[in-house]
Write a protein that holds these residues in place. Sequence first.
Motif, PDB file in Angstrom:
ATOM      1  N   SER A  19       0.824  -1.208   0.000  1.00  0.00           N
ATOM      2  CA  SER A  19       0.000   0.000   0.000  1.00  0.00           C
ATOM      3  C   SER A  19       0.858   1.258   0.000  1.00  0.00           C
ATOM      4  O   SER A  19       0.538   2.237  -0.688  1.00  0.00           O
ATOM      5  CB  SER A  19      -0.927  -0.002   1.214  1.00  0.00           C
ATOM      6  OG  SER A  19      -1.730   1.148   1.231  1.00  0.00           O
ATOM      7  N   THR A  22       1.999   1.609  -3.546  1.00  0.00           N
ATOM      8  CA  THR A  22       0.939   1.676  -4.556  1.00  0.00           C
ATOM      9  C   THR A  22       0.219   3.015  -4.590  1.00  0.00           C
ATOM     10  O   THR A  22      -0.109   3.524  -5.671  1.00  0.00           O
ATOM     11  CB  THR A  22      -0.105   0.553  -4.321  1.00  0.00           C
ATOM     12  OG1 THR A  22       0.537  -0.715  -4.433  1.00  0.00           O
ATOM     13  CG2 THR A  22      -1.241   0.640  -5.308  1.00  0.00           C
ATOM     14  N   ASN A  23      -0.031   3.597  -3.443  1.00  0.00           N
ATOM     15  CA  ASN A  23      -0.993   4.701  -3.363  1.00  0.00           C
ATOM     16  C   ASN A  23      -0.368   6.090  -3.331  1.00  0.00           C
ATOM     17  O   ASN A  23      -0.945   7.018  -2.766  1.00  0.00           O
ATOM     18  CB  ASN A  23      -1.887   4.494  -2.133  1.00  0.00           C
ATOM     19  CG  ASN A  23      -2.761   3.261  -2.292  1.00  0.00           C
ATOM     20  OD1 ASN A  23      -3.465   3.105  -3.279  1.00  0.00           O
ATOM     21  ND2 ASN A  23      -2.704   2.361  -1.311  1.00  0.00           N
ATOM     22  N   GLN A 136      -6.150  -5.293   6.115  1.00  0.00           N
ATOM     23  CA  GLN A 136      -6.764  -4.176   5.414  1.00  0.00           C
ATOM     24  C   GLN A 136      -6.574  -2.860   6.165  1.00  0.00           C
ATOM     25  O   GLN A 136      -6.398  -1.797   5.557  1.00  0.00           O
ATOM     26  CB  GLN A 136      -8.265  -4.449   5.212  1.00  0.00           C
ATOM     27  CG  GLN A 136      -8.563  -5.534   4.188  1.00  0.00           C
ATOM     28  CD  GLN A 136      -7.932  -5.261   2.840  1.00  0.00           C
ATOM     29  OE1 GLN A 136      -8.050  -4.171   2.293  1.00  0.00           O
ATOM     30  NE2 GLN A 136      -7.243  -6.253   2.288  1.00  0.00           N
ATOM     31  N   PHE A 139      -3.117  -1.829   5.438  1.00  0.00           N
ATOM     32  CA  PHE A 139      -3.097  -1.349   4.055  1.00  0.00           C
ATOM     33  C   PHE A 139      -3.569   0.105   4.008  1.00  0.00           C
ATOM     34  O   PHE A 139      -2.942   0.961   3.381  1.00  0.00           O
ATOM     35  CB  PHE A 139      -4.009  -2.241   3.205  1.00  0.00           C
ATOM     36  CG  PHE A 139      -3.892  -2.012   1.726  1.00  0.00           C
ATOM     37  CD1 PHE A 139      -3.008  -2.752   0.958  1.00  0.00           C
ATOM     38  CD2 PHE A 139      -4.679  -1.068   1.084  1.00  0.00           C
ATOM     39  CE1 PHE A 139      -2.901  -2.554  -0.415  1.00  0.00           C
ATOM     40  CE2 PHE A 139      -4.592  -0.852  -0.289  1.00  0.00           C
ATOM     41  CZ  PHE A 139      -3.692  -1.603  -1.039  1.00  0.00           C
ATOM     42  N   ALA A 143      -1.467   3.660   3.173  1.00  0.00           N
ATOM     43  CA  ALA A 143      -1.949   4.600   2.156  1.00  0.00           C
ATOM     44  C   ALA A 143      -2.116   5.996   2.737  1.00  0.00           C
ATOM     45  O   ALA A 143      -1.910   7.002   2.049  1.00  0.00           O
ATOM     46  CB  ALA A 143      -3.279   4.105   1.584  1.00  0.00           C
ATOM     47  N   TRP A 273      -7.590   8.274   2.145  1.00  0.00           N
ATOM     48  CA  TRP A 273      -7.263   6.885   2.473  1.00  0.00           C
ATOM     49  C   TRP A 273      -7.580   6.569   3.928  1.00  0.00           C
ATOM     50  O   TRP A 273      -7.981   5.446   4.249  1.00  0.00           O
ATOM     51  CB  TRP A 273      -5.786   6.606   2.167  1.00  0.00           C
ATOM     52  CG  TRP A 273      -5.489   6.602   0.700  1.00  0.00           C
ATOM     53  CD1 TRP A 273      -4.753   7.511   0.013  1.00  0.00           C
ATOM     54  CD2 TRP A 273      -5.941   5.644  -0.273  1.00  0.00           C
ATOM     55  NE1 TRP A 273      -4.716   7.201  -1.323  1.00  0.00           N
ATOM     56  CE2 TRP A 273      -5.435   6.052  -1.520  1.00  0.00           C
ATOM     57  CE3 TRP A 273      -6.725   4.493  -0.194  1.00  0.00           C
ATOM     58  CZ2 TRP A 273      -5.682   5.336  -2.689  1.00  0.00           C
ATOM     59  CZ3 TRP A 273      -6.974   3.778  -1.362  1.00  0.00           C
ATOM     60  CH2 TRP A 273      -6.454   4.204  -2.585  1.00  0.00           C
ATOM     61  N   THR A 277     -10.185   3.711   5.252  1.00  0.00           N
ATOM     62  CA  THR A 277      -9.833   2.698   6.251  1.00  0.00           C
ATOM     63  C   THR A 277     -10.847   2.675   7.390  1.00  0.00           C
ATOM     64  O   THR A 277     -11.300   1.601   7.816  1.00  0.00           O
ATOM     65  CB  THR A 277      -8.428   2.992   6.812  1.00  0.00           C
ATOM     66  OG1 THR A 277      -7.504   3.083   5.727  1.00  0.00           O
ATOM     67  CG2 THR A 277      -7.990   1.899   7.762  1.00  0.00           C
TER      68      THR A 277
END
Length: 422
Positions: A19, A22-23, A136, A139, A143, A273, A277
Amino acid sequence: MKTNYTGVALVLITFFAISFITNILGPLFPSLVQDFDISLAVAGFLPFSFFAAYGVMSIPSGILVDKYGEKFVMLAAFVMAATGSFLFALNPSFFMAMGSLFLVGTGMAMLQVAINPLLRVSGGQEHFAFYSVLAQLLFGGAATLSPIVYSNVVQSMATGETSGIIGFFNSNVPANMSWLSMYWIFAAVSVAMLILIALIKLPKVELKEDEAVGAIGIYKQLLKNKSVILFFIGIAAYVGTEQGVANAISIFLERYHGLNPVTVGAETVSEFWLMLTIGCLLGLVLVKLLDSRLVLKLFSGGAMIALSFALFGSAEVSVIAFPLVGFFLSVMWSVIFSLALNSVAEHHGSFAGILCTGIVGGGLASPLIGVIADLTDDLRIGMVVVYITLAYIFAIGFWAKPLVVNKTIKLFNKPTADSTAT
Protein backbone atom coordinates in the motif's frame (compact mmCIF):
# COMPACT_ATOMS: atom_id res chain seq x y z
CA MET A 1 -3.50 -25.30 14.52
CA LYS A 2 -0.68 -23.31 16.13
CA THR A 3 -0.35 -19.75 14.86
CA ASN A 4 2.92 -18.93 13.06
CA TYR A 5 3.26 -15.37 14.30
CA THR A 6 6.41 -14.77 12.24
CA GLY A 7 4.54 -15.66 9.06
CA VAL A 8 1.55 -13.51 10.05
CA ALA A 9 3.83 -10.56 10.84
CA LEU A 10 5.60 -10.90 7.49
CA VAL A 11 2.30 -10.93 5.57
CA LEU A 12 1.02 -7.88 7.49
CA ILE A 13 4.27 -6.00 6.83
CA THR A 14 3.96 -6.97 3.16
CA PHE A 15 0.43 -5.56 3.00
CA PHE A 16 1.79 -2.33 4.50
CA ALA A 17 4.64 -2.17 1.97
CA ILE A 18 2.30 -2.85 -0.99
CA SER A 19 0.00 0.00 0.00
CA PHE A 20 2.83 2.42 0.84
CA ILE A 21 4.23 1.98 -2.68
CA THR A 22 0.94 1.68 -4.56
CA ASN A 23 -0.99 4.70 -3.36
CA ILE A 24 1.45 7.54 -3.99
CA LEU A 25 0.42 8.40 -7.56
CA GLY A 26 -2.42 10.70 -6.49
CA PRO A 27 -0.25 13.21 -4.58
CA LEU A 28 2.40 13.07 -7.33
CA PHE A 29 -0.01 13.75 -10.19
CA PRO A 30 0.34 17.59 -10.28
CA SER A 31 4.15 17.30 -10.23
CA LEU A 32 4.18 14.65 -12.95
CA VAL A 33 1.96 16.80 -15.20
CA GLN A 34 4.10 19.89 -14.62
CA ASP A 35 7.61 18.40 -14.70
CA PHE A 36 7.03 16.15 -17.73
CA ASP A 37 4.94 18.87 -19.42
CA ILE A 38 2.14 16.47 -20.32
CA SER A 39 -1.64 16.69 -20.57
CA LEU A 40 -4.02 15.03 -18.12
CA ALA A 41 -4.86 12.41 -20.74
CA VAL A 42 -1.21 11.45 -21.19
CA ALA A 43 -0.60 11.57 -17.43
CA GLY A 44 -3.48 9.11 -17.05
CA PHE A 45 -1.36 6.46 -18.77
CA LEU A 46 0.98 6.40 -15.75
CA PRO A 47 -1.57 4.71 -13.46
CA PHE A 48 -2.64 2.66 -16.50
CA SER A 49 0.92 1.28 -16.75
CA PHE A 50 0.79 0.29 -13.10
CA PHE A 51 -2.64 -1.33 -13.11
CA ALA A 52 -2.19 -2.98 -16.51
CA ALA A 53 0.34 -5.18 -14.75
CA TYR A 54 -2.48 -6.55 -12.58
CA GLY A 55 -4.40 -7.45 -15.71
CA VAL A 56 -1.39 -9.23 -17.17
CA MET A 57 0.03 -10.90 -14.05
CA SER A 58 -2.81 -11.88 -11.70
CA ILE A 59 -3.55 -15.30 -13.24
CA PRO A 60 0.10 -16.14 -14.19
CA SER A 61 1.10 -15.28 -10.62
CA GLY A 62 -1.23 -17.98 -9.33
CA ILE A 63 0.45 -20.47 -11.65
CA LEU A 64 3.90 -19.37 -10.40
CA VAL A 65 2.78 -19.80 -6.77
CA ASP A 66 1.56 -23.33 -7.57
CA LYS A 67 4.87 -24.25 -9.21
CA TYR A 68 7.50 -22.44 -7.12
CA GLY A 69 5.82 -21.52 -3.84
CA GLU A 70 4.96 -18.31 -2.02
CA LYS A 71 8.47 -17.39 -0.89
CA PHE A 72 9.93 -17.51 -4.41
CA VAL A 73 7.09 -15.39 -5.80
CA MET A 74 7.38 -12.84 -2.97
CA LEU A 75 11.14 -12.51 -3.53
CA ALA A 76 10.64 -12.16 -7.29
CA ALA A 77 7.93 -9.54 -6.68
CA PHE A 78 10.16 -7.30 -4.59
CA VAL A 79 13.01 -7.71 -7.08
CA MET A 80 10.63 -6.33 -9.71
CA ALA A 81 9.52 -3.49 -7.42
CA ALA A 82 13.11 -2.58 -6.47
CA THR A 83 14.25 -2.67 -10.11
CA GLY A 84 11.38 -0.47 -11.26
CA SER A 85 11.96 2.05 -8.47
CA PHE A 86 15.74 2.24 -9.05
CA LEU A 87 15.32 2.67 -12.82
CA PHE A 88 12.92 5.59 -12.41
CA ALA A 89 14.98 7.21 -9.64
CA LEU A 90 18.12 7.07 -11.81
CA ASN A 91 16.51 8.03 -15.12
CA PRO A 92 13.42 10.21 -14.56
CA SER A 93 11.62 10.44 -17.88
CA PHE A 94 7.98 9.90 -18.86
CA PHE A 95 8.61 6.67 -20.76
CA MET A 96 10.87 5.35 -18.01
CA ALA A 97 8.07 6.19 -15.58
CA MET A 98 5.66 4.01 -17.56
CA GLY A 99 8.12 1.09 -17.68
CA SER A 100 9.01 1.51 -14.03
CA LEU A 101 5.37 1.59 -12.91
CA PHE A 102 4.63 -1.54 -14.95
CA LEU A 103 7.48 -3.37 -13.18
CA VAL A 104 6.33 -2.16 -9.76
CA GLY A 105 2.73 -3.08 -10.60
CA THR A 106 3.83 -6.56 -11.69
CA GLY A 107 5.52 -7.03 -8.33
CA MET A 108 2.46 -5.85 -6.45
CA ALA A 109 0.16 -8.17 -8.45
CA MET A 110 2.42 -11.14 -7.66
CA LEU A 111 2.35 -10.28 -3.95
CA GLN A 112 -1.44 -9.96 -3.82
CA VAL A 113 -1.80 -13.50 -5.16
CA ALA A 114 0.87 -15.03 -2.90
CA ILE A 115 0.14 -13.57 0.52
CA ASN A 116 -3.56 -14.31 1.09
CA PRO A 117 -3.21 -18.14 1.23
CA LEU A 118 -0.02 -17.62 3.27
CA LEU A 119 -1.96 -15.52 5.79
CA ARG A 120 -4.62 -18.25 6.13
CA VAL A 121 -2.01 -20.92 6.85
CA SER A 122 0.18 -18.78 9.13
CA GLY A 123 -2.68 -17.43 11.22
CA GLY A 124 -4.91 -20.48 11.12
CA GLN A 125 -8.16 -20.76 9.22
CA GLU A 126 -10.23 -19.94 12.30
CA HIS A 127 -8.41 -16.59 12.67
CA PHE A 128 -8.26 -15.78 8.94
CA ALA A 129 -11.12 -13.24 8.98
CA PHE A 130 -9.54 -11.35 11.90
CA TYR A 131 -6.10 -11.18 10.30
CA SER A 132 -7.63 -10.22 6.93
CA VAL A 133 -9.32 -7.23 8.55
CA LEU A 134 -6.07 -6.33 10.33
CA ALA A 135 -4.24 -6.54 7.01
CA GLN A 136 -6.76 -4.18 5.41
CA LEU A 137 -6.34 -1.72 8.29
CA LEU A 138 -2.57 -1.77 7.79
CA PHE A 139 -3.10 -1.35 4.06
CA GLY A 140 -5.19 1.74 4.75
CA GLY A 141 -2.70 3.01 7.32
CA ALA A 142 0.14 2.82 4.81
CA ALA A 143 -1.95 4.60 2.16
CA THR A 144 -2.60 7.34 4.71
CA LEU A 145 1.08 7.58 5.66
CA SER A 146 2.57 7.63 2.16
CA PRO A 147 1.34 11.15 1.15
CA ILE A 148 2.42 12.50 4.56
CA VAL A 149 5.95 11.13 4.06
CA TYR A 150 6.00 12.66 0.58
CA SER A 151 4.92 16.08 1.84
CA ASN A 152 7.43 16.09 4.70
CA VAL A 153 10.34 14.90 2.54
CA VAL A 154 9.70 17.52 -0.18
CA GLN A 155 9.39 20.32 2.38
CA SER A 156 12.55 19.16 4.17
CA MET A 157 14.49 19.06 0.89
CA ALA A 158 13.49 22.68 0.27
CA THR A 159 15.59 23.72 3.29
CA GLY A 160 18.77 22.68 1.43
CA GLU A 161 19.82 20.13 4.06
CA THR A 162 23.14 18.46 3.10
CA SER A 163 23.41 15.68 5.69
CA GLY A 164 21.50 12.52 6.46
CA ILE A 165 18.77 11.05 4.28
CA ILE A 166 17.53 14.48 3.16
CA GLY A 167 21.08 15.38 2.17
CA PHE A 168 21.25 12.17 0.11
CA PHE A 169 18.06 13.15 -1.69
CA ASN A 170 19.32 16.68 -2.36
CA SER A 171 22.52 15.21 -3.84
CA ASN A 172 20.87 12.54 -6.00
CA VAL A 173 17.49 13.99 -7.01
CA PRO A 174 17.13 16.81 -9.59
CA ALA A 175 16.37 20.07 -7.81
CA ASN A 176 13.10 20.56 -9.71
CA MET A 177 11.96 16.96 -9.11
CA SER A 178 12.04 16.59 -5.32
CA TRP A 179 9.04 14.21 -5.56
CA LEU A 180 11.40 11.68 -7.17
CA SER A 181 12.83 11.05 -3.70
CA MET A 182 9.82 8.80 -3.07
CA TYR A 183 11.15 6.29 -5.59
CA TRP A 184 14.46 6.08 -3.72
CA ILE A 185 12.36 5.34 -0.63
CA PHE A 186 10.34 2.69 -2.51
CA ALA A 187 13.57 1.06 -3.71
CA ALA A 188 14.88 0.98 -0.13
CA VAL A 189 11.61 -0.50 1.15
CA SER A 190 11.72 -3.18 -1.55
CA VAL A 191 15.33 -4.13 -0.75
CA ALA A 192 14.53 -4.27 2.98
CA MET A 193 11.58 -6.57 2.25
CA LEU A 194 13.80 -8.78 0.09
CA ILE A 195 16.23 -9.23 2.97
CA LEU A 196 13.44 -9.86 5.47
CA ILE A 197 11.71 -12.49 3.31
CA ALA A 198 15.01 -14.23 2.52
CA LEU A 199 15.78 -14.59 6.25
CA ILE A 200 12.35 -15.92 7.32
CA LYS A 201 11.28 -19.53 7.02
CA LEU A 202 7.69 -19.60 5.81
CA PRO A 203 5.15 -22.35 6.53
CA LYS A 204 4.21 -24.72 3.73
CA VAL A 205 0.93 -23.70 2.14
CA GLU A 206 -1.51 -26.39 1.07
CA LEU A 207 -4.07 -24.65 -1.09
CA LYS A 208 -7.69 -25.48 -0.39
CA GLU A 209 -9.64 -26.67 -3.41
CA ASP A 210 -11.41 -23.34 -3.80
CA GLU A 211 -8.08 -21.42 -3.67
CA ALA A 212 -6.31 -23.41 -6.36
CA VAL A 213 -5.72 -21.99 -9.82
CA GLY A 214 -7.55 -24.01 -12.43
CA ALA A 215 -6.67 -25.14 -15.95
CA ILE A 216 -7.42 -23.02 -19.00
CA GLY A 217 -10.64 -24.96 -19.54
CA ILE A 218 -11.97 -23.79 -16.18
CA TYR A 219 -11.39 -20.15 -17.11
CA LYS A 220 -13.18 -20.67 -20.42
CA GLN A 221 -16.07 -22.26 -18.54
CA LEU A 222 -16.27 -19.39 -16.07
CA LEU A 223 -16.09 -16.72 -18.75
CA LYS A 224 -19.21 -18.18 -20.35
CA ASN A 225 -21.06 -17.30 -17.14
CA LYS A 226 -22.76 -13.90 -17.44
CA SER A 227 -22.39 -13.24 -13.70
CA VAL A 228 -18.62 -13.74 -13.89
CA ILE A 229 -18.34 -11.07 -16.61
CA LEU A 230 -20.63 -8.66 -14.76
CA PHE A 231 -18.69 -8.99 -11.48
CA PHE A 232 -15.38 -8.64 -13.36
CA ILE A 233 -16.70 -5.30 -14.65
CA GLY A 234 -17.80 -4.51 -11.08
CA ILE A 235 -14.27 -4.93 -9.72
CA ALA A 236 -12.90 -2.84 -12.61
CA ALA A 237 -15.52 -0.17 -11.85
CA TYR A 238 -14.59 -0.09 -8.16
CA VAL A 239 -10.83 0.19 -8.69
CA GLY A 240 -11.41 2.75 -11.44
CA THR A 241 -13.54 4.79 -9.03
CA GLU A 242 -11.02 4.58 -6.21
CA GLN A 243 -8.01 5.50 -8.34
CA GLY A 244 -9.90 8.02 -10.48
CA VAL A 245 -10.83 10.00 -7.37
CA ALA A 246 -7.50 9.56 -5.55
CA ASN A 247 -5.49 10.67 -8.60
CA ALA A 248 -7.75 13.68 -9.23
CA ILE A 249 -7.86 15.13 -5.70
CA SER A 250 -4.56 16.98 -5.57
CA ILE A 251 -4.63 18.37 -9.11
CA PHE A 252 -8.32 19.35 -8.76
CA LEU A 253 -7.68 21.31 -5.56
CA GLU A 254 -4.74 23.06 -7.22
CA ARG A 255 -6.58 23.97 -10.44
CA TYR A 256 -9.94 25.02 -9.03
CA HIS A 257 -9.05 26.32 -5.59
CA GLY A 258 -5.36 27.24 -5.86
CA LEU A 259 -4.38 24.92 -2.99
CA ASN A 260 -0.78 23.73 -2.69
CA PRO A 261 -0.56 20.11 -3.95
CA VAL A 262 2.47 19.30 -1.77
CA THR A 263 0.78 20.35 1.47
CA VAL A 264 -3.03 20.63 1.26
CA GLY A 265 -3.31 18.28 -1.72
CA ALA A 266 -1.18 15.54 -0.17
CA GLU A 267 -2.95 15.96 3.18
CA THR A 268 -6.38 15.61 1.55
CA VAL A 269 -5.30 12.46 -0.31
CA SER A 270 -3.99 11.10 3.00
CA GLU A 271 -7.35 11.82 4.63
CA PHE A 272 -9.13 10.13 1.70
CA TRP A 273 -7.26 6.89 2.47
CA LEU A 274 -7.73 7.34 6.22
CA MET A 275 -11.50 7.68 5.83
CA LEU A 276 -11.55 4.69 3.49
CA THR A 277 -9.83 2.70 6.25
CA ILE A 278 -12.19 3.94 8.99
CA GLY A 279 -15.15 3.14 6.78
CA CYS A 280 -14.00 -0.48 6.59
CA LEU A 281 -14.65 -0.82 10.34
CA LEU A 282 -18.19 0.51 10.01
CA GLY A 283 -18.69 -1.75 7.02
CA LEU A 284 -17.84 -4.80 9.13
CA VAL A 285 -20.68 -3.88 11.47
CA LEU A 286 -23.18 -3.01 8.74
CA VAL A 287 -22.80 -6.29 6.83
CA LYS A 288 -23.70 -8.07 10.07
CA LEU A 289 -26.88 -5.99 10.39
CA LEU A 290 -27.98 -5.50 6.76
CA ASP A 291 -28.00 -7.39 3.49
CA SER A 292 -24.68 -6.58 1.79
CA ARG A 293 -26.55 -5.55 -1.38
CA LEU A 294 -28.38 -2.85 0.58
CA VAL A 295 -25.09 -1.69 2.12
CA LEU A 296 -23.63 -1.44 -1.40
CA LYS A 297 -26.56 0.68 -2.61
CA LEU A 298 -26.42 3.01 0.42
CA PHE A 299 -22.66 3.55 0.20
CA SER A 300 -22.50 3.99 -3.59
CA GLY A 301 -25.33 6.54 -3.36
CA GLY A 302 -23.47 8.31 -0.56
CA ALA A 303 -20.28 8.34 -2.66
CA MET A 304 -22.06 10.08 -5.54
CA ILE A 305 -23.46 12.75 -3.22
CA ALA A 306 -20.07 13.33 -1.54
CA LEU A 307 -18.35 13.51 -4.94
CA SER A 308 -20.82 16.17 -6.08
CA PHE A 309 -20.02 18.31 -3.02
CA ALA A 310 -16.28 17.78 -3.66
CA LEU A 311 -16.49 18.87 -7.29
CA PHE A 312 -18.93 21.75 -7.00
CA GLY A 313 -18.46 23.02 -3.45
CA SER A 314 -16.10 25.69 -2.15
CA ALA A 315 -12.47 24.95 -1.27
CA GLU A 316 -13.46 24.34 2.35
CA VAL A 317 -16.21 21.92 1.28
CA SER A 318 -13.98 20.11 -1.23
CA VAL A 319 -11.24 19.25 1.27
CA ILE A 320 -13.90 17.66 3.51
CA ALA A 321 -15.98 16.02 0.78
CA PHE A 322 -13.12 14.23 -1.02
CA PRO A 323 -12.19 12.21 2.10
CA LEU A 324 -15.92 11.48 2.57
CA VAL A 325 -15.91 9.86 -0.87
CA GLY A 326 -13.19 7.55 0.47
CA PHE A 327 -15.39 6.73 3.45
CA PHE A 328 -18.25 5.66 1.20
CA LEU A 329 -15.95 3.64 -1.06
CA SER A 330 -14.67 1.66 1.91
CA VAL A 331 -17.03 -1.32 1.81
CA MET A 332 -17.28 -1.70 -1.94
CA TRP A 333 -14.30 -3.96 -2.69
CA SER A 334 -15.12 -6.53 -0.02
CA VAL A 335 -18.87 -6.52 -0.74
CA ILE A 336 -18.47 -6.86 -4.52
CA PHE A 337 -15.81 -9.57 -4.13
CA SER A 338 -17.88 -11.58 -1.64
CA LEU A 339 -21.07 -11.22 -3.71
CA ALA A 340 -19.14 -12.43 -6.74
CA LEU A 341 -17.65 -15.51 -5.06
CA ASN A 342 -21.01 -16.32 -3.47
CA SER A 343 -22.64 -16.22 -6.90
CA VAL A 344 -20.80 -19.26 -8.29
CA ALA A 345 -20.84 -22.75 -6.84
CA GLU A 346 -17.26 -23.84 -7.61
CA HIS A 347 -13.83 -22.88 -8.98
CA HIS A 348 -13.51 -19.96 -6.56
CA GLY A 349 -9.72 -19.82 -6.91
CA SER A 350 -9.91 -19.38 -10.67
CA PHE A 351 -12.79 -16.92 -10.32
CA ALA A 352 -10.76 -14.88 -7.81
CA GLY A 353 -7.96 -14.73 -10.38
CA ILE A 354 -10.40 -13.36 -12.96
CA LEU A 355 -11.70 -10.80 -10.46
CA CYS A 356 -8.17 -9.67 -9.55
CA THR A 357 -7.48 -9.20 -13.25
CA GLY A 358 -10.29 -6.63 -13.10
CA ILE A 359 -7.95 -4.43 -11.05
CA VAL A 360 -6.76 -3.24 -14.46
CA GLY A 361 -9.84 -0.98 -14.23
CA GLY A 362 -7.80 1.22 -11.91
CA GLY A 363 -5.65 2.14 -14.88
CA LEU A 364 -8.49 2.77 -17.33
CA ALA A 365 -10.35 5.47 -15.40
CA SER A 366 -7.54 8.05 -15.19
CA PRO A 367 -6.80 8.18 -18.96
CA LEU A 368 -10.54 8.46 -19.70
CA ILE A 369 -10.94 11.25 -17.15
CA GLY A 370 -7.89 12.98 -18.63
CA VAL A 371 -9.08 12.71 -22.24
CA ILE A 372 -12.50 14.17 -21.41
CA ALA A 373 -10.95 16.88 -19.21
CA ASP A 374 -8.51 17.87 -21.99
CA LEU A 375 -11.21 17.91 -24.67
CA THR A 376 -13.57 20.02 -22.57
CA ASP A 377 -10.90 21.93 -20.62
CA ASP A 378 -12.86 21.02 -17.50
CA LEU A 379 -11.76 18.34 -15.02
CA ARG A 380 -15.25 18.38 -13.50
CA ILE A 381 -16.68 17.08 -16.78
CA GLY A 382 -13.91 14.47 -16.92
CA MET A 383 -15.04 13.16 -13.56
CA VAL A 384 -18.33 12.04 -15.15
CA VAL A 385 -16.41 8.77 -15.64
CA VAL A 386 -16.52 8.26 -11.87
CA TYR A 387 -20.28 8.87 -11.77
CA ILE A 388 -20.69 6.15 -14.41
CA THR A 389 -18.58 3.63 -12.47
CA LEU A 390 -20.44 4.45 -9.25
CA ALA A 391 -23.77 4.00 -11.04
CA TYR A 392 -22.66 0.52 -12.14
CA ILE A 393 -21.69 -0.37 -8.58
CA PHE A 394 -25.05 0.94 -7.36
CA ALA A 395 -26.77 -1.31 -9.90
CA ILE A 396 -24.96 -4.39 -8.57
CA GLY A 397 -27.03 -4.02 -5.41
CA PHE A 398 -30.13 -4.68 -7.54
CA TRP A 399 -29.09 -7.45 -9.94
CA ALA A 400 -26.74 -9.52 -7.75
CA LYS A 401 -28.32 -12.89 -6.91
CA PRO A 402 -25.82 -14.67 -4.64
CA LEU A 403 -26.29 -18.38 -3.92
CA VAL A 404 -25.40 -17.58 -0.30
CA VAL A 405 -26.63 -14.35 1.31
CA ASN A 406 -24.52 -12.79 4.08
CA LYS A 407 -25.80 -13.84 7.50
CA THR A 408 -27.17 -10.91 9.53
CA ILE A 409 -27.93 -10.43 13.21
CA LYS A 410 -31.59 -9.90 14.06
CA LEU A 411 -31.58 -7.23 16.75
CA PHE A 412 -35.28 -6.98 17.41
CA ASN A 413 -36.85 -10.22 16.22
CA LYS A 414 -36.83 -13.20 18.55
CA PRO A 415 -35.79 -16.43 16.84
CA THR A 416 -38.69 -18.60 15.80
CA ALA A 417 -38.88 -22.34 15.64
CA ASP A 418 -38.43 -22.16 11.88
CA SER A 419 -35.37 -19.91 12.06
CA THR A 420 -33.61 -21.97 14.69
CA ALA A 421 -34.12 -25.17 12.77
CA THR A 422 -31.84 -24.07 9.94
